[in-house]
Design a protein around this motif. Structure first.
Motif, PDB file in Angstrom:
ATOM      1  N   ALA A  82      43.093  33.850  45.070  1.00  0.00           N
ATOM      2  CA  ALA A  82      42.370  32.970  45.988  1.00  0.00           C
ATOM      3  C   ALA A  82      42.216  33.567  47.387  1.00  0.00           C
ATOM      4  O   ALA A  82      41.242  33.270  48.079  1.00  0.00           O
ATOM      5  CB  ALA A  82      43.074  31.619  46.084  1.00  0.00           C
ATOM      6  N   THR A  83      43.161  34.416  47.808  1.00  0.00           N
ATOM      7  CA  THR A  83      43.103  34.961  49.169  1.00  0.00           C
ATOM      8  C   THR A  83      42.576  36.391  49.233  1.00  0.00           C
ATOM      9  O   THR A  83      42.384  36.928  50.325  1.00  0.00           O
ATOM     10  CB  THR A  83      44.498  34.916  49.834  1.00  0.00           C
ATOM     11  OG1 THR A  83      45.403  35.727  49.080  1.00  0.00           O
ATOM     12  CG2 THR A  83      45.015  33.495  49.939  1.00  0.00           C
ATOM     13  N   LEU A  84      42.330  36.988  48.095  1.00  0.00           N
ATOM     14  CA  LEU A  84      41.909  38.386  48.045  1.00  0.00           C
ATOM     15  C   LEU A  84      40.686  38.673  48.903  1.00  0.00           C
ATOM     16  O   LEU A  84      40.702  39.554  49.756  1.00  0.00           O
ATOM     17  CB  LEU A  84      41.629  38.797  46.591  1.00  0.00           C
ATOM     18  CG  LEU A  84      41.012  40.177  46.383  1.00  0.00           C
ATOM     19  CD1 LEU A  84      42.026  41.253  46.691  1.00  0.00           C
ATOM     20  CD2 LEU A  84      40.497  40.313  44.967  1.00  0.00           C
ATOM     21  N   VAL A  85      39.618  37.946  48.721  1.00  0.00           N
ATOM     22  CA  VAL A  85      38.361  38.221  49.425  1.00  0.00           C
ATOM     23  C   VAL A  85      38.545  38.069  50.924  1.00  0.00           C
ATOM     24  O   VAL A  85      38.120  38.929  51.704  1.00  0.00           O
ATOM     25  CB  VAL A  85      37.221  37.310  48.903  1.00  0.00           C
ATOM     26  CG1 VAL A  85      35.971  37.482  49.740  1.00  0.00           C
ATOM     27  CG2 VAL A  85      36.933  37.641  47.445  1.00  0.00           C
ATOM     28  N   ALA A  86      39.202  37.006  51.357  1.00  0.00           N
ATOM     29  CA  ALA A  86      39.406  36.783  52.786  1.00  0.00           C
ATOM     30  C   ALA A  86      40.243  37.894  53.406  1.00  0.00           C
ATOM     31  O   ALA A  86      39.923  38.394  54.497  1.00  0.00           O
ATOM     32  CB  ALA A  86      40.070  35.426  53.018  1.00  0.00           C
ATOM     33  N   GLU A  87      41.300  38.301  52.744  1.00  0.00           N
ATOM     34  CA  GLU A  87      42.168  39.347  53.289  1.00  0.00           C
ATOM     35  C   GLU A  87      41.448  40.689  53.375  1.00  0.00           C
ATOM     36  O   GLU A  87      41.552  41.390  54.372  1.00  0.00           O
ATOM     37  CB  GLU A  87      43.435  39.499  52.440  1.00  0.00           C
ATOM     38  CG  GLU A  87      44.377  38.339  52.539  1.00  0.00           C
ATOM     39  CD  GLU A  87      45.008  38.159  53.916  1.00  0.00           C
ATOM     40  OE1 GLU A  87      44.986  39.092  54.745  1.00  0.00           O
ATOM     41  OE2 GLU A  87      45.524  37.060  54.164  1.00  0.00           O
TER      42      GLU A  87
END
Length: 111
Positions: free
Chosen positions: A7-12
């Motif tokens: 879930a946080t991959l793209v944002a990070e």
């Protein structure tokens, strides 16, 4: 090392200004646990040039599939969203640092 999930991959990665190393691991994996202090030491040394993340494969199915991680511990080196290199298995600080310097041009020692 900052923990990431599917879930946080793209944002990070969108926010990453530096090359990235992702450590794929699992809580039950003894070699993964043994490798953590080594990577923490490398992060202390190279943290200004490379960002370090950790991904638990039990919670990151999509990420593990995307990066074709079938064995752990595994390291994936990336820059600008492109996979530069992968490494499977643990290793000494010297071995992992050398792999990282060879894989990521920005991680090479500045002399």
């Amino acid at each position: 090392m900052k923990a990431i999930t599917d879930a946080t991959l793209v944002a990070e990665f969108s926010a990453a200004k530096l090359p990235v190393i992702i450590k794929f691991e699992a809580k039950w994996c003894q070699p993964c646990k043994a490798m953590t202090p080594t990577l923490n030491a490398i992060e202390q040394e190279y943290g200004q040039r490379v960002q370090f993340f950790t991904a638990n494969v039990e919670h990151c199915d999509l990420m593990a599939q995307r990066f074709q991680v079938s064995q752990i511990p595994a390291l994936v080196a990336m820059e600008n969203g492109v996979v530069l290199a992968k490494r499977v298995g643990s290793g000494s600080k010297q071995e992992i640092a050398q792999w990282m310097r060879q894989s990521i041009p920005g991680a090479r020692d500045e002399r």
